[in-house]
Write a protein that holds these residues in place. Structure first.
Motif, PDB file in Angstrom:
ATOM      1  N   LYS A  37       0.820  -1.233  -0.249  1.00 56.47           N
ATOM      2  CA  LYS A  37       0.050  -0.186  -0.112  1.00 56.47           C
ATOM      3  C   LYS A  37       0.874   1.361   0.029  1.00 56.47           C
ATOM      4  O   LYS A  37       0.548   1.952  -0.685  1.00 56.47           O
ATOM      5  CB  LYS A  37      -1.044  -0.024   1.209  1.00 56.47           C
ATOM      6  N   VAL A  54      -5.764   3.547  -3.510  1.00 57.15           N
ATOM      7  CA  VAL A  54      -5.334   2.350  -3.577  1.00 57.15           C
ATOM      8  C   VAL A  54      -6.122   1.637  -2.553  1.00 57.15           C
ATOM      9  O   VAL A  54      -6.154   1.997  -1.212  1.00 57.15           O
ATOM     10  CB  VAL A  54      -3.983   2.290  -2.844  1.00 57.15           C
ATOM     11  N   SER A  56      -7.643  -2.469  -0.951  1.00 57.54           N
ATOM     12  CA  SER A  56      -7.511  -3.959  -0.781  1.00 57.54           C
ATOM     13  C   SER A  56      -8.698  -4.657  -1.353  1.00 57.54           C
ATOM     14  O   SER A  56      -9.565  -4.326  -1.369  1.00 57.54           O
ATOM     15  CB  SER A  56      -7.362  -4.251   0.720  1.00 57.54           C
ATOM     16  N   TYR A  79      -1.222  -5.929  -0.078  1.00 54.11           N
ATOM     17  CA  TYR A  79      -1.625  -4.643   0.332  1.00 54.11           C
ATOM     18  C   TYR A  79      -0.813  -4.441   1.731  1.00 54.11           C
ATOM     19  O   TYR A  79      -0.511  -3.311   1.834  1.00 54.11           O
ATOM     20  CB  TYR A  79      -3.322  -4.704   0.880  1.00 54.11           C
TER      21      TYR A  79
END
Length: 222
Positions: A37, A54, A56, A79
């Motif tokens: 991430k 961004v 998950s 992530y």
């Protein structure tokens, strides 16, 4: 001859996929200073991209960039993982975001084909099956199926430069940003190179299948 080609492609696909899974597992054990991430957010920021999120996503190796809603979707193992594999995968997906932001031509071409390929994928197998059954009385149906399948094959080959370029952008940025060094750069490159092979095998498999249907269509004249 066609079945031999299919067999070779299937074997290569199995080998490459097994190799990819093995390398991702191996390189997931090599630590690096940032999570997937964090790598993704840093790469986006340094490329001046502020409108991409961004997030998950569930699953394994389900990482992708979605240009429709401008999200970099990282699998759970990428992530939150601080590993070479996670960094490479995250940077690769951000490479697609950079392509989108810079109007990279092959990506634009692939995106333009998505609606057509989506339609073709939903119907092509049924059209091909019906075309083979009705080959003698209605050969035009199989020809229509071949055209639809050719579009999906074209999509597979256009995908190759898009994926390779995203990996090149990722590896260059990881090195320039100091995230990878002399001991971690090669594993990152190896992971992305092996991932690229899966797209090559998929494209070759699609091409072999296309030729198979063409031989059936041409064989009706013999």
């Amino acid at each position: 001859m066609v079945w031999i080609i299919f067999g070779i492609v299937a074997l290569l696909s199995f080998i490459v996929q097994s190799s990819l899974n093995s390398k991702i597992k191996k390189y997931s054990k090599i630590p690096i200073g940032m999570t997937g991430k964090e790598v993704a957010e840093k790469m986006l920021a340094e490329n001046g991209i502020t409108d991409v999120k961004v997030i998950s996503t569930q699953g394994k190796l389900t990482d992708h960039y979605n240009p429709a809603n401008k999200t970099v979707n990282l699998s759970e193992g990428v992530y939150s993982s601080s590993s070479v594999a996670a960094a490479a995968i995250a940077a690769h997906e951000c490479g697609h975001a950079v392509q989108h932001a810079t109007a990279y031509a092959p990506l634009k071409m692939r995106s333009a084909l998505v609606p057509v390929v989506s339609f073709a994928s939903n119907w092509v197998q049924w059209v091909l099956l019906a075309g083979i059954i009705l080959l003698e009385s209605f050969p035009q149906l199989l020809l229509a199926g071949i055209i639809l399948f050719a579009l999906t094959t074209l999509f597979s080959f256009i995908t190759l430069p898009v994926e390779i370029n995203a990996s090149q952008r990722a590896l260059a940025w990881l090195s320039n940003a100091g995230i990878t060094n002399y001991s971690t750069a090669e594993p990152a490159k190896d992971a992305l190179k092996t991932a690229a092979y899966t797209y090559v095998i998929a494209a070759l498999g699609s091409l072999a299948t296309l030729f198979y249907y063409i031989t059936i269509f041409m064989g009706r004249r013999n």
